[in-house]
Design an enzyme around this catalytic site. Structure first.
Site, PDB file in Angstrom:
ATOM      1  N   CYS A  47      14.400 -21.758  16.348  1.00  0.00           N
ATOM      2  CA  CYS A  47      15.042 -20.489  16.719  1.00  0.00           C
ATOM      3  C   CYS A  47      15.239 -19.643  15.470  1.00  0.00           C
ATOM      4  O   CYS A  47      14.892 -20.048  14.360  1.00  0.00           O
ATOM      5  CB  CYS A  47      16.376 -20.732  17.421  1.00  0.00           C
ATOM      6  SG  CYS A  47      17.575 -21.616  16.401  1.00  0.00           S
ATOM      7  N   CYS A  64       3.742   1.583   2.597  1.00  0.00           N
ATOM      8  CA  CYS A  64       5.032   0.971   2.258  1.00  0.00           C
ATOM      9  C   CYS A  64       5.858   1.937   1.404  1.00  0.00           C
ATOM     10  O   CYS A  64       7.050   2.137   1.643  1.00  0.00           O
ATOM     11  CB  CYS A  64       4.818  -0.333   1.505  1.00  0.00           C
ATOM     12  SG  CYS A  64       3.831  -1.548   2.406  1.00  0.00           S
ATOM     13  N   CYS A  88      16.811 -21.087  12.328  1.00  0.00           N
ATOM     14  CA  CYS A  88      15.935 -21.837  11.417  1.00  0.00           C
ATOM     15  C   CYS A  88      15.226 -20.889  10.448  1.00  0.00           C
ATOM     16  O   CYS A  88      15.221 -21.118   9.231  1.00  0.00           O
ATOM     17  CB  CYS A  88      14.900 -22.633  12.204  1.00  0.00           C
ATOM     18  SG  CYS A  88      15.584 -23.840  13.341  1.00  0.00           S
ATOM     19  N   ASP A 122      -4.545  17.369  11.003  1.00  0.00           N
ATOM     20  CA  ASP A 122      -5.433  17.996  10.043  1.00  0.00           C
ATOM     21  C   ASP A 122      -6.621  18.545  10.831  1.00  0.00           C
ATOM     22  O   ASP A 122      -6.868  18.122  11.957  1.00  0.00           O
ATOM     23  CB  ASP A 122      -5.897  16.953   9.021  1.00  0.00           C
ATOM     24  CG  ASP A 122      -6.901  17.525   8.039  1.00  0.00           C
ATOM     25  OD1 ASP A 122      -6.656  18.616   7.519  1.00  0.00           O
ATOM     26  OD2 ASP A 122      -7.940  16.874   7.824  1.00  0.00           O
ATOM     27  N   CYS A 129       0.853  -1.194   0.000  1.00  0.00           N
ATOM     28  CA  CYS A 129       0.000   0.000   0.000  1.00  0.00           C
ATOM     29  C   CYS A 129       0.884   1.237   0.000  1.00  0.00           C
ATOM     30  O   CYS A 129       2.115   1.159  -0.030  1.00  0.00           O
ATOM     31  CB  CYS A 129      -0.935   0.004   1.214  1.00  0.00           C
ATOM     32  SG  CYS A 129      -0.036   0.068   2.770  1.00  0.00           S
ATOM     33  N   ASP A 153      -4.709  14.521   2.722  1.00  0.00           N
ATOM     34  CA  ASP A 153      -3.752  14.275   3.804  1.00  0.00           C
ATOM     35  C   ASP A 153      -2.740  13.193   3.437  1.00  0.00           C
ATOM     36  O   ASP A 153      -1.736  13.030   4.135  1.00  0.00           O
ATOM     37  CB  ASP A 153      -4.488  13.844   5.086  1.00  0.00           C
ATOM     38  CG  ASP A 153      -5.437  14.913   5.600  1.00  0.00           C
ATOM     39  OD1 ASP A 153      -5.067  16.094   5.521  1.00  0.00           O
ATOM     40  OD2 ASP A 153      -6.531  14.562   6.061  1.00  0.00           O
ATOM     41  N   ASP A 196      -7.486  12.445   7.724  1.00  0.00           N
ATOM     42  CA  ASP A 196      -8.555  11.540   7.292  1.00  0.00           C
ATOM     43  C   ASP A 196      -8.902  11.641   5.826  1.00  0.00           C
ATOM     44  O   ASP A 196      -9.702  10.857   5.335  1.00  0.00           O
ATOM     45  CB  ASP A 196      -9.824  11.826   8.104  1.00  0.00           C
ATOM     46  CG  ASP A 196     -10.508  13.117   7.668  1.00  0.00           C
ATOM     47  OD1 ASP A 196      -9.782  14.083   7.336  1.00  0.00           O
ATOM     48  OD2 ASP A 196     -11.749  13.171   7.660  1.00  0.00           O
TER      49      ASP A 196
END
Length: 999
Positions: free
Chosen positions: A144, A69, A147, A665, A66, A874, A870
């Protein structure tokens, strides 16, 4: 401006340090290289602007889901010196970077992207970019971080795998791969070859999957007919029949078709051909995560009980009965030469513990060593084998020698294995509790639903109870009082109150009536509702929340890198220390560097040294380090989800705990977000109904809250229609941060602020200026309307401040967090709102890019910035901020761009999110202090550091118990987060908000 393409062979080797991304490296090695004349062998999109010395590199970035990221990558890249511009395209998984090569190079940029948690490589094959698939795999047998790291290495080495991430805490892997280059069967095979059990959970992202079970008599010919009939249905992606079983798997698009259609086709296709059959939804049975976990717990519990059956007698004969005169005489009875009854009993009882109950450790060690790594199983196997086989040696020597005196350590190996199995049992039990949040969310969906049959006029003609998994889009379902809402949708009949606390964390029931949306999994309280289904399966809000929480638990926090680095050399280092400890004590004994009085009466110097070496081997615990971060993140994100705060992974948690400045905002964040038109002033002779018809036709295309308020107000002039149809708006343009313009009925309409009017040379009269000033003084937003480039009207829109806003800002100040308000509204309104809520710093009339610039300015000044918003406008600021927080009632774009989603839309949840992140991260720190401290203190004590001064030594079986306890203690420490309570001041704030709402 002159540019030129560079080939990969032209990139200086010293800049890449000889390291290409795995996929690209393998691809390059398999193809002929360019000749010595500089002809390109592989072309990377790398352009250099010769005049300005600005280079341009395009990377393929895998793992972006999205805008959040993309934002995190952009933030990390722009922090590098020499970056001119960075454009991250999450949709196409690309990053285009402009940079100054004298300050930064391609490899540094690539490593920065990978440090942000994504896989990056220079684009070399456009066709491969278009083909991408994601699959999730459950992996059994990991013990662990060694692995999980080895599995990641195996998967990432495969050509066609773009990104692989393995989460130890939830025992799952997420693999992004190119299905044209390899299949998911190959992924499962490679994991199996690495020594682990792999079970496919899901594949693909854009389709839904359902498994159907067929009951009745059917032939292979009938199954073939079913397969063909299902494949012919619109929206069906693929059909897979498990031959020899009664299971059919169907991949489909939920927008087009659904499971009831499949059942209808199956039953109608076979009926009359091979007898009547019935199709139902297939129950996964033991394949599910929870049942798998329960089965694993049962296995460890059973193993522990069996180990006790053998170990307790071994312990008693070695440690207790030797001090009871009568029994001691019996145990010391010599059978053959120096071999006693006690040694035979201990040998017989310890052998099944070592080789049957402890067989799992041999298997784990073999698999680890076969793939060139070492894990906890290797340490356990080495330690217990050393004790067992030395003991076996003493038994054989005693049986063959008339004067041999030695001590066996059978109790050491048996008790070690028993304690370690007990520790694993407790650890799995505790780890299961860390993921209870997901289990609770998945159990919210009801098992059944009441499906209504509706005629063309909307009248109900019948109803039937169906499996909840058979619901399809556009179904009408009935929700009775006390029942759970079966799926997302909106109310078409009835009114009631719905308890949404399980989804949003909001304790107060929410009133629902015709037109209101409902969320699947919530509880209907007192009225009957008829719901039209809008989202099912993976598209539902509940499924998306579950997926978000699962993704958060799969994503590694940056602090986890510490454990990953340590795990690479931990086991080899421990083995070296263990051998060195044994050698040091053995040589010291042989060379008489310590007095013989130090040696216990039942041992010699070799046996004392061996005990120290084994203790070092088994006390070291890599598991505690590996579990320190993921278990805390799992519990923290789960607790957040239960309180309506969705945190997108460990990276968001880690950044949020450092936040010292929050940018708010205004509309919908500090204010209610439900503005209403309170005043209209026409500056031209015009009928109000006609005026609002033109304005509403323009604004109906906008998602801005102010636009929605104007459209809602305009409906009052069309009260003869419930949902009026507005005239068509042509050439609609939304000028972000200023307003909108369109052509309606041949007239050019503009609705917005003064900047919009000035930009299009619309004259703003003195009357209009006076009306705007008056609105600003009353904390209202003034909106200008022009028709055919003439100012025609002024609207005043009021958006009341949220009751909790002032107190929330006050609490943030007490937490030493600075609050700033940034809004596209005018200065007068912005200052009025800021004074009302207690914010000192205000930026008004800001466009979206200016909001993002302000965030960057604050970051440059040394602040760790969170942005709370929101709306669509923004999103740039949410991406630019260190932590983006989206109000849950906001737009999908804002929610996608954010790192944290506040489901309840309450400002106090901003405080909850930051406070929870601080508590979680302090728990992670505590886990690391314990895990590192335990190893740093335990290993020297086990090695005998205290023995010369205190004669204190740690027997191997106690060292093993301490090792098992360390992992359990770390998980339990993380579990304490489940008792998290938000700051008490927020409770009084919530009570006050309820009182205001009632008034």
């Amino acid at each position: 401006m002159a540019t030129k393409l560079l080939s990969l062979t032209c990139i200086r080797k010293e800049r890449f340090s000889g390291r290409y991304p795995p996929v690209l490296r393998k691809h390059l090695n398999s193809r002929p290289r360019g000749g010595g004349d500089g002809s390109p062998s592989e072309t990377a999109v790398l352009k250099i602007d010769e005049e300005e010395a600005v280079s341009d590199a395009v990377f393929r970035v895998t793992g972006m889901t999205c805008s959040a990221c993309a934002g995190s990558i952009e933030k990390e890249i722009k922090r590098l010196p020499g970056i001119h511009e960075a454009v991250i395209d999450a949709l196409n998984n690309r990053a285009q970077i402009q940079f100054y090569p004298t300050s930064v190079d391609v490899e540094t940029i690539r490593e920065t992207i990978e440090d942000a948690g994504f896989e990056a490589s220079l684009i070399e094959n456009e066709a491969n970019e278009r083909s991408r698939q994601v699959c999730r795999i459950r992996i059994n047998g990991m013990t662990c971080t060694s692995c999980s790291s080895s599995i990641e290495s195996v998967l990432q080495s495969l050509y066609g795998v773009q990104r692989a991430h393995v989460a130890l805490a939830i025992e799952e892997a997420e693999v992004h791969y190119n299905p044209t280059l390899l299949s998911y069967d190959k992924l499962l095979e490679e994991i199996d070859n690495a020594g682990f059990e792999a079970i496919l959970i899901s594949t693909g992202e854009d389709v839904s999957k359902i498994d159907l079970k067929i009951d009745g008599e059917f032939t292979d010919e009938a199954m073939t007919m079913i397969e063909r009939s299902l494949e012919a249905l619109p929206g069906v992606q693929s059909v897979e029949i498990s031959h020899g079983s009664d299971k059919i798997s169907v991949l489909y698009k939920p927008d087009v078709t659904g499971p009831r259609n499949f059942i209808r086709v199956i039953e109608s296709t076979v009926f009359g051909h091979s007898g009547h059959i019935k199709a139902t939804v297939f129950s996964e049975g033991g394949v599910g995560r929870e049942s798998q976990k329960q089965e694993e717990i049962k296995q460890y519990y059973k193993s522990f009980l069996w180990s006790l059956v053998f170990t307790v007698p071994v312990f008693l004969t070695a440690m207790v009965f030797m001090y009871i005169p009568g029994i001691k005489h019996l145990l010391m009875f010599k059978v053959i030469n120096m071999l006693t009854v006690g040694e035979i009993i201990r040998w017989v009882l310890a052998t099944p513990v070592q080789f049957i109950i402890g067989w799992r450790f041999y298997v784990g060690s073999y698999k680890a060593l076969r793939r060139g790594s070492a894990n906890m199983d290797v340490l356990i196997a080495l330690g217990t084998n050393a004790a067992y086989f030395y003991s076996l040696y003493t038994v054989l020597r005693a049986a063959t020698s008339p004067d041999f005196k030695g001590v066996d350590f059978f109790e050491t190996s048996a008790m070690l294995i028993s304690f370690i199995i007990l520790g694993k049992y407790l650890e799995i039990m505790a780890k299961g509790k860390t993921s209870q949040a997901i289990a609770k969310l998945m159990n919210l969906a009801p098992d059944t639903a009441i499906l209504l049959t509706v005629d063309e006029e909307g009248n109900v003609t019948g109803e039937e109870e169906i499996d909840g998994r058979l619901i399809q889009k556009n179904d009408v379902i009935k929700i009775v009082p006390g029942a759970k809402v079966a799926s997302d949708g909106y109310v078409i009949w009835g009114q009631s109150h719905v308890n949404e606390s399980m989804i949003t964390g909001e304790a107060r029931p929410v009133a629902k009536r015709k037109g209101d949306t409902v969320i699947g999994g919530t509880l209907n309280e007192n009225g009957v509702l008829h719901i039209k289904v809008t989202r099912v399966g993976s598209e539902s809000a509940l499924a998306q929340i579950v997926r978000l929480v699962e993704s958060a638990q799969l994503a590694k926090a940056p602090v986890q890198k510490l454990a990953d680095r340590i795990s690479k050399f931990f086991v080899p280092l421990v083995i070296f220390l263990s051998f060195s400890t044994w050698l040091a004590w053995f040589l010291a004994g042989k060379l008489h560097w310590y007095p013989e009085s130090w040696i216990p009466s039942s041992m010699d110097s070799f046996e004392l040294a061996l005990q120290f070496g084994i203790s070092v081997m088994v006390i070291a615990c890599p598991c505690a380090l590996g579990l320190a971060t993921p278990t805390a993140v799992m519990v923290g994100t789960g607790v957040g989800a239960s309180q309506g705060v969705l945190i997108k992974g460990g990276q968001a948690l880690e950044r949020a705990h450092k936040v010292n400045c929050i940018v708010f905002d205004k509309t919908g964040t500090l204010t209610m977000g439900k503005p209403v038109v309170v005043k209209t002033k026409l500056l031209k002779n015009m009928v109000l109904r006609e005026f609002y018809e033109l304005v509403a036709a323009t604004e109906v295309n906008s998602e801005h809250p102010l636009a929605k308020a104007i459209v809602e107000y305009a409906k009052k002039f069309r009260d003869d229609e419930e949902n009026p149809t507005w005239p068509e708006a042509r050439d609609f343009v939304s000028i972000t941060g200023t307003g909108v313009r369109a052509t309606v009925k041949g007239r050019e309409i503009m609705v917005g602020n003064k900047s919009l009017m000035s930009g299009y040379k619309v004259t703003i009269t003195a009357d209009a200026e006076e009306l705007l000033a008056e609105a600003e003084e009353m904390a209202q937003t003034g909106i200008l309307v022009s028709i055919d480039n003439e100012l025609t009207g002024v609207l005043a829109v009021s958006d009341p401040v949220k009751p909790s806003a002032r107190e929330a800002i006050s609490i943030l100040k007490s937490m030493n967090i600075k609050s700033i308000m940034v809004t596209g509204d005018n200065w007068g309104t912005a200052n009025s709102i800021a004074r009302e809520v207690g914010i000192d710093s205000v930026i008004a009339e800001a466009k979206p890019e200016q909001k993002a610039e302000k965030v960057k300015e604050l970051q440059a000044a040394g602040h760790v910035v969170a942005m709370v918003g929101d709306g669509v406008n923004d999103s740039p600021a949410l991406v630019a901020a260190d932590v983006g927080m989206a109000i849950g009632a906001g737009t999908d774009i804002a929610i996608e761009a954010a790192d944290i989603v506040l489901m309840k839309s309450n400002l106090e949840d901003v405080i909850t999110a930051i406070d929870l992140s601080r508590k979680t991260f302090s728990r992670i720190r505590l886990n690391y202090v314990w895990a590192l401290g335990y190893n740093l203190m335990g290993i020297p004590i086990a090695a005998g550091v205290l023995f010369p001064s205190t004669r204190f030594r740690l027997p191997p079986w106690i060292a093993g118990a301490a090792m098992a306890a360390s992992s359990v203690s770390v998980v339990c420490c993380s579990l304490l987060l489940k008792n998290y309570k938000r700051p008490k001041r927020l409770d009084s704030l919530a009570i006050r908000e309820v009182q205001v709402e009632r008034v």
